[in-house]
Write an enzyme that holds these catalytic residues in place. Structure first.
Site, PDB file in Angstrom:
ATOM      1  N   HIS A   1       0.840  -1.206   0.000  1.00  0.00           N
ATOM      2  CA  HIS A   1       0.000   0.000   0.000  1.00  0.00           C
ATOM      3  C   HIS A   1       0.872   1.251   0.000  1.00  0.00           C
ATOM      4  O   HIS A   1       1.524   1.573   0.996  1.00  0.00           O
ATOM      5  CB  HIS A   1      -0.935   0.026   1.215  1.00  0.00           C
ATOM      6  CG  HIS A   1      -1.972   1.119   1.129  1.00  0.00           C
ATOM      7  ND1 HIS A   1      -3.287   0.870   0.804  1.00  0.00           N
ATOM      8  CD2 HIS A   1      -1.880   2.458   1.287  1.00  0.00           C
ATOM      9  CE1 HIS A   1      -3.961   2.008   0.785  1.00  0.00           C
ATOM     10  NE2 HIS A   1      -3.123   2.995   1.076  1.00  0.00           N
TER      11      HIS A   1
ATOM     12  N   HIS B   1       1.474   5.402  -2.185  1.00  0.00           N
ATOM     13  CA  HIS B   1       0.977   6.440  -3.091  1.00  0.00           C
ATOM     14  C   HIS B   1       2.166   7.087  -3.789  1.00  0.00           C
ATOM     15  O   HIS B   1       2.684   8.113  -3.348  1.00  0.00           O
ATOM     16  CB  HIS B   1       0.162   7.474  -2.316  1.00  0.00           C
ATOM     17  CG  HIS B   1      -1.136   6.943  -1.792  1.00  0.00           C
ATOM     18  ND1 HIS B   1      -2.320   7.068  -2.486  1.00  0.00           N
ATOM     19  CD2 HIS B   1      -1.425   6.258  -0.664  1.00  0.00           C
ATOM     20  CE1 HIS B   1      -3.292   6.483  -1.786  1.00  0.00           C
ATOM     21  NE2 HIS B   1      -2.764   5.982  -0.684  1.00  0.00           N
TER      22      HIS B   1
ATOM     23  N   GLN C   1      -9.630   9.056  -5.655  1.00  0.00           N
ATOM     24  CA  GLN C   1      -9.359   9.693  -4.359  1.00  0.00           C
ATOM     25  C   GLN C   1     -10.541  10.514  -3.849  1.00  0.00           C
ATOM     26  O   GLN C   1     -10.807  10.557  -2.646  1.00  0.00           O
ATOM     27  CB  GLN C   1      -8.127  10.599  -4.497  1.00  0.00           C
ATOM     28  CG  GLN C   1      -7.851  11.520  -3.322  1.00  0.00           C
ATOM     29  CD  GLN C   1      -7.205  10.829  -2.145  1.00  0.00           C
ATOM     30  OE1 GLN C   1      -6.027  10.508  -2.180  1.00  0.00           O
ATOM     31  NE2 GLN C   1      -7.972  10.592  -1.092  1.00  0.00           N
TER      32      GLN C   1
ATOM     33  N   HIS D   1      -9.426   1.536  -0.190  1.00  0.00           N
ATOM     34  CA  HIS D   1      -9.267   2.278   1.051  1.00  0.00           C
ATOM     35  C   HIS D   1     -10.603   2.134   1.777  1.00  0.00           C
ATOM     36  O   HIS D   1     -11.607   2.687   1.352  1.00  0.00           O
ATOM     37  CB  HIS D   1      -9.019   3.763   0.776  1.00  0.00           C
ATOM     38  CG  HIS D   1      -7.642   4.098   0.314  1.00  0.00           C
ATOM     39  ND1 HIS D   1      -7.101   3.578  -0.835  1.00  0.00           N
ATOM     40  CD2 HIS D   1      -6.711   4.935   0.847  1.00  0.00           C
ATOM     41  CE1 HIS D   1      -5.876   4.071  -0.993  1.00  0.00           C
ATOM     42  NE2 HIS D   1      -5.611   4.885   0.014  1.00  0.00           N
TER      43      HIS D   1
ATOM     44  N   GLU E   1     -11.244   4.173   6.525  1.00  0.00           N
ATOM     45  CA  GLU E   1     -10.123   4.910   7.114  1.00  0.00           C
ATOM     46  C   GLU E   1     -10.708   6.063   7.924  1.00  0.00           C
ATOM     47  O   GLU E   1     -10.704   7.213   7.525  1.00  0.00           O
ATOM     48  CB  GLU E   1      -9.165   5.419   6.042  1.00  0.00           C
ATOM     49  CG  GLU E   1      -7.887   6.024   6.624  1.00  0.00           C
ATOM     50  CD  GLU E   1      -6.958   6.583   5.567  1.00  0.00           C
ATOM     51  OE1 GLU E   1      -5.877   7.061   5.954  1.00  0.00           O
ATOM     52  OE2 GLU E   1      -7.301   6.578   4.370  1.00  0.00           O
TER      53      GLU E   1
ATOM     54  N   ASP F   1       2.449   3.309   2.895  1.00  0.00           N
ATOM     55  CA  ASP F   1       1.426   4.302   2.566  1.00  0.00           C
ATOM     56  C   ASP F   1       2.027   5.591   2.002  1.00  0.00           C
ATOM     57  O   ASP F   1       1.751   5.964   0.862  1.00  0.00           O
ATOM     58  CB  ASP F   1       0.546   4.605   3.779  1.00  0.00           C
ATOM     59  CG  ASP F   1      -0.786   5.246   3.416  1.00  0.00           C
ATOM     60  OD1 ASP F   1      -1.068   5.394   2.207  1.00  0.00           O
ATOM     61  OD2 ASP F   1      -1.555   5.590   4.326  1.00  0.00           O
TER      62      ASP F   1
END
Length: 430
Positions: A58, A60, A153, A211, A214, A310
């Site tokens: 995971h 970005h 997103q 996701h 969260e 992350d």
């Protein structure tokens, strides 16, 4: 017999010692003691640990190393990070994303991190992040397995063109279907997005990584929907719920129902310890919730749990160095999993567990596996985490692609040794 690379006198993660590893034509051809034969290069491991490469399930990469652009996240919160990313996204160029991502991949290689699943935002109609990371994926293909997730997103339904852009990104060659159901306008839209995203994946024969929840809100329960849709559509083993932080705040009775559902559906769980502990519990005074999902309980149900990095130096997190041992360390500390067995489990959470979640083939240090591995300045996995062990050698396809000198401090103390090798300070074996 002739080999491309021969590692002598290694310790393996399962505890075997005095093992030799022979590599030829990009594969491991033998793992045993006393291998005889010539090799283009021979390395004496000196009893140190050889591990399969680290895996980050995971990340970005479209945002990495962008810290301070166009401004800093002053509050350090998740929501300001998302808002800041929106500002940066508007001025993002393909060239800038490629340059930062390649620099991060250099760092990753130096840390023995040779497989990464990166979410890439698809809510920018230009899809610059997608274009950039598809280019990066090809550039790093010889040394990093980079798996890309089409990530809306701003919400599949909350963002006007998100579904169209997600489908376009998949058509362009992105590997995995992503989503963020808890960021939709309503719980109903969140559940609807889970259903739609799983259907897209099923239709295209792809994996899903959402996701999921969260949030500190114990009523954010989209993981339940993900488990249901996984079974309805026959996606067992192909879906992952990332973060799952709301589970930290759920009541125990509901979790006692939820965990068997996740296990039954074979949904992978991906916690992100560094970020979960940083971004969650922000509305608490004291006591403050940790935020990390229920890793020990998941383990007891046989759920495949990974730890992801992350973020590294981006709108959400100003720290990070691509070191998955740091991630593993935070993971077992936050979960209070401090038994010897649990610390070894934390090592698995940054190696073989994420490799399983990503569907990596030929992963491991066994005959027939790909000749990809890391030589660490430690003699077992517990010490590797404790020391954040130096990566003495990183091997890809039987070729050493990175080397780092052993960490040995020089002392100038009367009556004391001239050097300190931190890896020599071992407790009694347990």
């Amino acid at each position: 017999m002739s080999f491309d690379l021969l590692i002598k006198n290694a310790t393996l993660t399962d505890g075997r010692t005095g093992v030799d590893i022979a590599c030829a034509n990009g594969s491991i051809v033998a793992v045993e003691t006393g291998i005889a034969g010539e090799a283009a290069r021979t390395i004496d491991a000196g009893g140190y640990l050889v591990s399969p490469p680290f895996v980050d399930s995971h990340f970005h990469m479209d945002a990495t190393l962008s810290l301070g652009l166009p401004r800093m996240n002053e509050s350090g919160t998740l929501l300001e990070g998302i808002a800041l990313w929106g500002e940066l996204k508007a001025i993002l160029t393909v060239e800038a994303v490629v340059e930062r991502a390649l620099r991060y991949c250099d760092l990753a290689v130096s840390q023995g991190l040779l497989a990464i699943r990166s979410h890439v935002d698809v809510c920018d109609d230009r899809l610059n992040g997608v274009k950039a990371l598809l280019e990066v994926r090809e550039k790093v293909k010889p040394y990093i397995d980079l798996q890309l997730v089409a990530f809306p997103q701003d919400g599949l339904y909350r963002s006007p063109n998100a579904e169209k852009n997600l489908l376009k990104a998949l058509d362009m060659g992105v590997d995995v279907v992503g989503g963020i159901p808890h960021f939709e306008r309503t719980m109903e839209d969140g559940a609807k997005s889970v259903r739609r995203l799983c259907e897209i994946a099923a239709d295209r024969g792809l994996m899903v990584d959402l996701h999921c929840d969260e949030s500190d809100d114990p009523m954010s329960r989209h993981i339940e929907t993900l488990a249901y849709e996984t079974q309805r559509l026959g996606l067992q083993g192909r879906t992952a719920g990332s973060h799952l932080t709301s589970m930290h705040s759920m009541d125990n009775y509901y979790v006692s129902k939820l965990l068997p559902l996740i296990a039954e559906a074979e949904v992978h769980a991906i916690a992100n310890p560094l970020i979960n502990i940083t971004l969650q519990g922000r509305h608490d005074t004291y006591p403050k919730r940790r935020g990390q999902t229920r890793v020990p309980e998941m383990r007891s149900y046989g759920i495949n749990v990974s730890f992801g990095h992350d973020c590294v130096m981006d709108p959400w997190y100003s720290q990070g160095s691509g070191d998955m041992l740091e991630v593993a360390s935070m993971g077992f500390h936050v979960a209070q999993m401090t038994s010897r067995d649990n610390i070894r489990y934390a090592f698995d959470c940054v190696t073989k567990h994420p490799a399983t979640a990503m569907g990596l083939e030929g992963y491991g240090v066994e005959k027939g596996c790909k000749a990809d591995f890391v030589l660490l300045q430690a003699t077992d996995t517990i010490e590797a985490i404790r020391l954040k062990a130096t990566r003495l050698a990183v091997v890809k396809a039987g070729k050493v692609i990175c080397e780092t000198p052993p960490k040995v401090a020089q002392l100038a103390l009367e009556g004391r040794p001239a050097t300190v090798d931190h890896s020599a300070y071992f407790p009694v074996s347990a």
